[in-house]
Design a protein around this motif. Structure first.
Motif, mmCIF file in Angstrom:
data_model
loop_
_atom_site.group_PDB
_atom_site.id
_atom_site.type_symbol
_atom_site.label_atom_id
_atom_site.label_comp_id
_atom_site.label_asym_id
_atom_site.label_seq_id
_atom_site.Cartn_x
_atom_site.Cartn_y
_atom_site.Cartn_z
ATOM 1 N N ALA A 127 -18.610 -6.782 0.085
ATOM 2 C CA ALA A 127 -17.957 -6.982 -1.215
ATOM 3 C C ALA A 127 -16.862 -5.954 -1.456
ATOM 4 N N SER A 128 -16.928 -4.798 -0.776
ATOM 5 C CA SER A 128 -15.860 -3.802 -0.858
ATOM 6 C C SER A 128 -14.733 -4.238 0.071
ATOM 7 N N ARG A 129 -13.592 -4.618 -0.514
ATOM 8 C CA ARG A 129 -12.495 -5.183 0.262
ATOM 9 C C ARG A 129 -11.154 -4.688 -0.263
ATOM 10 N N ILE A 130 -10.137 -4.817 0.602
ATOM 11 C CA ILE A 130 -8.773 -4.481 0.222
ATOM 12 C C ILE A 130 -7.889 -5.675 0.541
ATOM 13 N N TYR A 131 -7.111 -6.113 -0.457
ATOM 14 C CA TYR A 131 -6.176 -7.225 -0.312
ATOM 15 C C TYR A 131 -4.763 -6.725 -0.566
ATOM 16 N N SER A 132 -3.776 -7.417 -0.002
ATOM 17 C CA SER A 132 -2.385 -7.095 -0.303
ATOM 18 C C SER A 132 -1.592 -8.374 -0.497
ATOM 19 N N THR A 133 -0.517 -8.259 -1.285
ATOM 20 C CA THR A 133 0.411 -9.365 -1.501
ATOM 21 C C THR A 133 1.831 -8.833 -1.482
ATOM 22 N N THR A 134 2.759 -9.627 -0.989
ATOM 23 C CA THR A 134 4.177 -9.280 -1.016
ATOM 24 C C THR A 134 4.999 -10.364 -1.709
ATOM 25 N N ASP A 135 4.310 -11.335 -2.307
ATOM 26 C CA ASP A 135 5.016 -12.427 -2.996
ATOM 27 C C ASP A 135 4.517 -12.615 -4.423
ATOM 28 N N GLY A 136 4.141 -11.504 -5.051
ATOM 29 C CA GLY A 136 3.740 -11.561 -6.449
ATOM 30 C C GLY A 136 2.393 -12.191 -6.703
ATOM 31 N N GLY A 137 1.561 -12.308 -5.674
ATOM 32 C CA GLY A 137 0.232 -12.895 -5.832
ATOM 33 C C GLY A 137 0.168 -14.363 -5.493
ATOM 34 N N ALA A 138 1.276 -14.963 -5.045
ATOM 35 C CA ALA A 138 1.225 -16.355 -4.606
ATOM 36 C C ALA A 138 0.287 -16.505 -3.413
ATOM 37 N N SER A 139 0.215 -15.456 -2.594
ATOM 38 C CA SER A 139 -0.736 -15.420 -1.486
ATOM 39 C C SER A 139 -1.201 -13.986 -1.292
ATOM 40 N N TRP A 140 -2.424 -13.845 -0.820
ATOM 41 C CA TRP A 140 -3.022 -12.541 -0.562
ATOM 42 C C TRP A 140 -3.568 -12.516 0.858
ATOM 43 N N THR A 141 -3.534 -11.350 1.479
ATOM 44 C CA THR A 141 -4.113 -11.169 2.807
ATOM 45 C C THR A 141 -5.224 -10.133 2.726
ATOM 46 N N ARG A 143 -7.041 -7.274 4.046
ATOM 47 C CA ARG A 143 -6.678 -6.226 4.998
ATOM 48 C C ARG A 143 -7.870 -5.424 5.489
ATOM 49 N N PHE A 144 -8.935 -5.384 4.698
ATOM 50 C CA PHE A 144 -10.131 -4.635 5.099
ATOM 51 C C PHE A 144 -11.325 -5.183 4.346
ATOM 52 N N ALA A 145 -12.435 -5.353 5.055
ATOM 53 C CA ALA A 145 -13.718 -5.671 4.423
ATOM 54 C C ALA A 145 -14.767 -4.744 5.008
ATOM 55 N N ASN A 146 -15.463 -4.059 4.159
ATOM 56 C CA ASN A 146 -16.428 -3.059 4.581
ATOM 57 C C ASN A 146 -17.562 -3.680 5.396
ATOM 58 N N ALA A 147 -17.846 -3.106 6.543
ATOM 59 C CA ALA A 147 -18.929 -3.593 7.393
ATOM 60 C C ALA A 147 -20.127 -2.654 7.406
ATOM 61 N N ASP A 148 -20.029 -1.532 6.667
ATOM 62 C CA ASP A 148 -21.102 -0.536 6.643
ATOM 63 C C ASP A 148 -21.901 -0.699 5.354
ATOM 64 N N PRO A 149 -23.171 -1.097 5.427
ATOM 65 C CA PRO A 149 -23.948 -1.301 4.197
ATOM 66 C C PRO A 149 -24.152 -0.029 3.392
ATOM 67 N N ARG A 183 -1.316 4.146 6.852
ATOM 68 C CA ARG A 183 -0.001 4.745 7.013
ATOM 69 C C ARG A 183 1.092 3.685 6.985
ATOM 70 N N ASP A 184 0.711 2.434 6.674
ATOM 71 C CA ASP A 184 1.684 1.341 6.642
ATOM 72 C C ASP A 184 1.623 0.559 5.333
ATOM 73 N N GLN A 185 1.333 1.270 4.245
ATOM 74 C CA GLN A 185 1.315 0.728 2.874
ATOM 75 C C GLN A 185 0.277 -0.381 2.716
ATOM 76 N N GLY A 186 -0.876 -0.177 3.349
ATOM 77 C CA GLY A 186 -2.012 -1.059 3.119
ATOM 78 C C GLY A 186 -2.165 -2.202 4.090
ATOM 79 N N LEU A 187 -1.342 -2.282 5.119
ATOM 80 C CA LEU A 187 -1.465 -3.377 6.076
ATOM 81 C C LEU A 187 -2.666 -3.189 6.999
ATOM 82 N N SER A 188 -2.989 -1.939 7.316
ATOM 83 C CA SER A 188 -4.151 -1.638 8.157
ATOM 84 C C SER A 188 -4.822 -0.373 7.643
ATOM 85 N N TRP A 189 -6.137 -0.285 7.866
ATOM 86 C CA TRP A 189 -6.926 0.820 7.334
ATOM 87 C C TRP A 189 -7.869 1.350 8.402
#
Length: 381
Positions: A127-141, A143-149, A183-189
Motif C-alpha cells: 500500500a506504500s507506493r509512489i506515483y508520478s505524472t507529467t501531464d497534469g494527472g491525465a495519466s500516472w505511472t 514508480r515504487f511499491a513497497n515489498a517489505d512488510p 536522483r531523477d525526480q521520482g522516476l526511480s527509487w
C-alpha cells in the motif's frame, strides 16, 4: 477528470497593526490578522498532502485515492487522482495491481508545475507506493511499491536546489529509519543503506508521523527527519551533506512518552533556523510542549515560551513579511486551529479555530492549508 464546479473564491488579506516609525520589532508589535479563505472542493476527503506551486496553482492529495489540482487560486478544482490499477514502471519493486485493490491513501505530494507531480500513498506492505505524472494527472505511472512488510512510508521531500534529488522516509526497519532516494525526480527509487548512511539507531517504539507531509525536510543542502512515540522526547535526525550521511540526532522539547506523541513537523528556513511542532494527536487541546526552535541547525532545540494552542501537525515559514523589521514568521496548523509566530518560533499566537492538517507557504507571502472534510484554504499576509 471533470472539473469540480464551485463558487467564486475570494482572496483573504492580512490586516496589520501599524508600527511607530523607527520602533524596534518585538513579538507583539506587528500582529498580522490572517484569515483562511476556504475554497469549496465539493468533496469530504481528507487532504494531508499539499503542494502549492504558486499563488494560483496547488495540488492536494488525500483519502480514497483523491488528488485535486487548481490553477486559479481555488476557484476551480479538478480531480486528477490515479486508480489502483495505474501502470507500473519497469522497476522490479513495483508489483502488478488490480482494480479490486483498496483505495489508495495519499499522505504527501510534491509538485513543480500544473503538469508535473509525485504522490505518496501509505499503508502496510504494497500500500506504500509512489506515483508520478507529467501531464497534469491525465495519466500516472507507479514508480515504487513497497515489498517489505516491515516498512511503512510516511512522507517525501525534494531538494530546492537540486530538484531531481528526493527522499522518502519510512518508519524504522531493522532498528533504523529507512530512506528511499531518487536522483531523477521520482522516476526511480532506491533504498538507502542505514549502514552506509550511518543512520543512528531508532529507539524502541520510535516512528514517524504521516500527518502533514513534513516529517522529512530539506533546506540549504541539509536534510532532517523527525519522529516520536519513544520516551522521553521526540527527536530530529540530520544530514549535513545532502543526505549522504545521517550521523546526527538530537532531542527536542516535545514530549514523546507514547505512540501518539512527538514531533510531527520539522521545518527550516535556512541552514541554521528551524522549528518543530507536534504534541499528542489523541489529546489535541493540550498545548504544553507543542513547539520548539533552533538557531544552530538543529544541534540544540529550545521550547517555545508561548506554545501553539494544542497539537499541531504541520508548520511552514512565511518569507518576506516585513523583513526590514526583522520579522521571522511561520504558521502552524492542527485540528483545533492555526497559530503564527513572528520571532522564529519562540512565541505563538492563535488566529483561527478551523481544522487543518497541512500548511505550505510560498513566495509572495501566500499560504495554503488542507485537512479533513475537503477543507482547503488560502491566505495572503
Amino acid at each position: 477528470m471533470a472539473p469540480v464546479s464551485i463558487s467564486l473564491v475570494l482572496t483573504a488579506a492580512a490586516s496589520l497593526v501599524p508600527l511607530a516609525a523607527g520602533s524596534p520589532i518585538a513579538a507583539g508589535d506587528l500582529l498580522p490578522k490572517p484569515v483562511w479563505t476556504l475554497t469549496p472542493t465539493q468533496t469530504t476527503q481528507r487532504f494531508r498532502g499539499l503542494a502549492p506551486v504558486s499563488a494560483s496553482t496547488a495540488w492536494v492529495a488525500g483519502t480514497n485515492g483523491t488528488i485535486l489540482r487548481t490553477e486559479d487560486g481555488g476557484a476551480t478544482w479538478i480531480s486528477v487522482g490515479p486508480s489502483p490499477s495505474s501502470s507500473s514502471s519497469s522497476s522490479s519493486s513495483s508489483p502488478n495491481t488490480t482494480s479490486e485493490e483498496a483505495p489508495l491513501e495519499f499522505r504527501d505530494v510534491a509538485a513543480w508545475s500544473p503538469t508535473h507531480a509525485v504522490a505518496l500513498s501509505i499503508g502496510e506492505g504494497t500500500a506504500s507506493r509512489i506515483y508520478s505524472t507529467t501531464d497534469g494527472g491525465a495519466s500516472w505511472t507507479l514508480r515504487f511499491a513497497n515489498a517489505d512488510p516491515a516498512a511503512f512510508y510516511d512522507c517525501l521531500a525534494f531538494s530546492e536546489t537540486e530538484p531531481k534529488h528526493g527522499m522518502v522516509m519510512s518508519d524504522p526497519v531493522d532498528g533504523h529509519f529507512r530512506l528511499l532516494e531518487t536522483r531523477d525526480q521520482g522516476l526511480s527509487w532506491q533504498v538507502v543503506s542505514s549502514a552506509e548512511s550511518k543512520m543512528p539507531a531508532a529507539r524502541e517504539g520510535e516512528s514517524g508521523f504521516a500527518a502533514s507531509g513534513t516529517c522529512l525536510e530539506t533546506k540549504a543542502g541539509r536534510w532532517y527527519l523527525s519522529g516520536g512515540g519513544a520516551a522521553p522526547f521526540g527527536r530530529v535526525f540530520a544530514s549535513a551533506d545532502d543526505g549522504l550521511t545521517w550521523d546526527s540526532v538530537t532531542e527536542t522539547p516535545i514530549p514523546a512518552t507514547n505512540a501518539s506523541q512527538g514531533v510531527f513537523s520539522v521545518r527550516f528556513r535556512d541552514a541554521a533556523h528551524g522549528i518543530v511542532v507536534g504534541g499528542d494527536f489523541q489529546d489535541p487541546t493540550r498545548s504544553t510542549g507543542t513547539a520548539g526552535w533552533s538557531d544552530d541547525g538543529g544541534v540544540t532545540w529550545s521550547p517555545s515560551s508561548e506554545f501553539p494552542r494544542g497539537y499541531r501537525s504541520g508548520a511552514a515559514w512565511v518569507s518576506g513579511l516585513c523583513p526590514s523589521k526583522g520579522v521571522v514568521a511561520a504558521v502552524a496548523v492542527g485540528p483545533t486551529g492555526s497559530d503564527f509566530t513572528l520571532d522564529g518560533g519562540k512565541t505563538w499566537h492563535g488566529f483561527d479555530d478551523g481544522s487543518f492538517d497541512a500548511v505550505e507557504c510560498i513566495g509572495g507571502r501566500v499560504c495554503w492549508a488542507s485537512g479533513e472534510k475537503g477543507r482547503v484554504a488560502r491566505l495572503v499576509f
